[in-house]
Design an enzyme around this catalytic site. Structure first.
Site, short mmCIF file in Angstrom:
data_model
loop_
_atom_site.label_atom_id
_atom_site.label_comp_id
_atom_site.label_asym_id
_atom_site.label_seq_id
_atom_site.Cartn_x
_atom_site.Cartn_y
_atom_site.Cartn_z
N ASP A 86 0.86 -1.17 0.00
CA ASP A 86 0.00 0.00 0.00
C ASP A 86 0.90 1.23 0.00
OD1 ASP A 86 -1.76 2.08 0.48
OD2 ASP A 86 -2.91 1.00 2.01
N ASP A 97 -2.93 7.18 -3.84
CA ASP A 97 -2.93 6.17 -2.77
C ASP A 97 -3.45 4.89 -3.42
OD1 ASP A 97 -3.13 4.75 -0.41
OD2 ASP A 97 -4.59 6.09 0.55
N HIS A 157 -11.40 6.84 1.90
CA HIS A 157 -11.40 8.21 2.43
C HIS A 157 -11.27 9.23 1.32
CE1 HIS A 157 -7.02 7.86 1.71
NE2 HIS A 157 -7.21 6.60 2.07
N HIS A 165 -6.26 11.55 4.88
CA HIS A 165 -7.51 10.92 5.31
C HIS A 165 -8.56 11.99 5.57
CE1 HIS A 165 -4.97 7.21 6.50
NE2 HIS A 165 -5.46 7.08 5.29
N GLU A 190 -10.82 1.52 -0.80
CA GLU A 190 -9.92 0.43 -0.41
C GLU A 190 -10.61 -0.72 0.31
OE1 GLU A 190 -6.84 1.56 2.48
OE2 GLU A 190 -7.62 3.59 2.44
N GLU A 281 -6.68 -1.06 -3.62
CA GLU A 281 -7.01 0.36 -3.47
C GLU A 281 -6.64 1.15 -4.73
OE1 GLU A 281 -4.94 2.36 -0.24
OE2 GLU A 281 -6.36 4.02 -0.28
MN MN Z 1 -3.43 3.17 0.96
MN MN Z 2 -5.98 4.90 1.66
#
Ligand code: MN
Ligand code: MN
Length: 296
Positions: A86, A97, A157, A165, A190, A281
């Site tokens: 990640d 992300d 998020h 976030h 995610e 994600e």
């Molecule tokens: Mn992530």
């Molecule tokens: Mn994330």
């Protein structure tokens, strides 16, 4: 909501993130050292003109998230591991992300597919004015159709400049909300799938931190860490990056910073039933059709 110039930076950051993830996937194999992989990922982001938006997360098996190798970590990828990569790169605070699961254990191939498919189904729901609850429904329905549970207390998020976030949370289980997505909003979706209890809890270990607010501290190591942390502008950073070598001094300094509410601790997150966990994600700009910034 980003302006067109901001969207372009977000797309660039997403592209770097995607390219680095692709390269990282070929580094993850049995016998490889997590620390080497994490350092390589972060170096590749810098080589491409970006910075890590957060430390490379390499979470194994029933660890769902927030594991980044500390200094001197000797962990080696094993034959049967399920590893979540990640990662995120940012340019001028605009971040991508993204995450994939690499599964060397054939028994968990379907679980990996479940989170991946759930992500794709949720992306299909993305457009201006779409109901957030439709994304969550798609995620839960897809994962349960594979015979697994979504992790209910981990969410996607919103992403804003230097705010990884941001609102809204994007739940991985059906949730009653009237929230609707807005044009040019950026969100990370995610889904996590597990054969365990479907919930995670915080472990004792913490290797990722975030600066909350400056504090007057007496301990010179704590002061040094606070000064060092300013450069991240509110984005998470790794213990491994800190300019304090002694583990004991580091523990004392971090404890003081935590107690003064200067630093947020991202504890390692583990599945409460000890189940294996997969994750996928992407970062998405809400348009019709949606722009997935972290897809090559
Ligand atoms: Mn992530
Ligand atoms: Mn994330």
């Amino acid at each position: 909501m980003y302006s067109p110039e901001e969207l372009e930076k977000a797309r660039q950051a997403g592209r770097v993130t995607a390219e680095v993830l692709e390269a990282a996937m070929s580094l993850v194999k049995p016998g490889a050292k997590l620390l080497d992989i994490a350092e390589r990922i972060e170096a590749m982001m810098r080589e491409k003109g970006a910075e890590p938006a957060f430390p490379a997360n390499l979470s194994l098996n029933s660890t769902a998230a927030h594991y980044t190798p500390p200094k001197n970590d000797a962990t080696i990828v094993q034959e049967n591991d399920i590893i979540k990569i990640d990662i995120g790169a940012h340019i001028d605070g605009y971040a991508g992300d993204t995450a994939v699961t690499i599964c060397f254990n054939k028994d968990y191939g379907k679980m990996t597919e479940a989170s991946q498919r759930a992500l794709e189904e949720a992306i299909k729901e993305c457009k201006p004015e779409a109901r957030l609850s439709d994304l969550s429904d798609a995620i839960e329905n897809t994962i349960t159709s594979y015979g697994y549970k979504p992790v209910s207390n981990l969410t996607g998020h919103g992403i804003e400049r230097y705010h990884l976030h941001a609102d809204p949370q994007v739940p991985n289980v059906k949730t009653a909300t009237n929230y609707r997505l807005q044009e040019n909003q950026v969100i990370a979706i995610e889904p996590f799938a597990t054969d365990g209890a479907g919930r995670i809890k915080e472990a004792e270990q913490v290797f990722i931190y975030m600066l909350l607010k400056p504090a007057a501290v007496r301990n010179p190591d704590a002061r040094k860490i606070l000064d060092f942390a300013q450069q991240f502008n509110g984005l998470p950073f790794a213990e491994r990056w800190l300019p304090v070598d002694s583990q004991i001094k580091l523990r004392i300094a971090m404890k003081e910073l935590r107690e003064r509410n200067a630093i947020y601790n991202y504890a390692v997150l583990k599945e409460i039933g000890g189940g294996m966990v997969s994750q996928s994600e992407h970062t998405v700009i809400i348009q019709d059709p949606p722009i997935v910034t972290t897809r090559i």
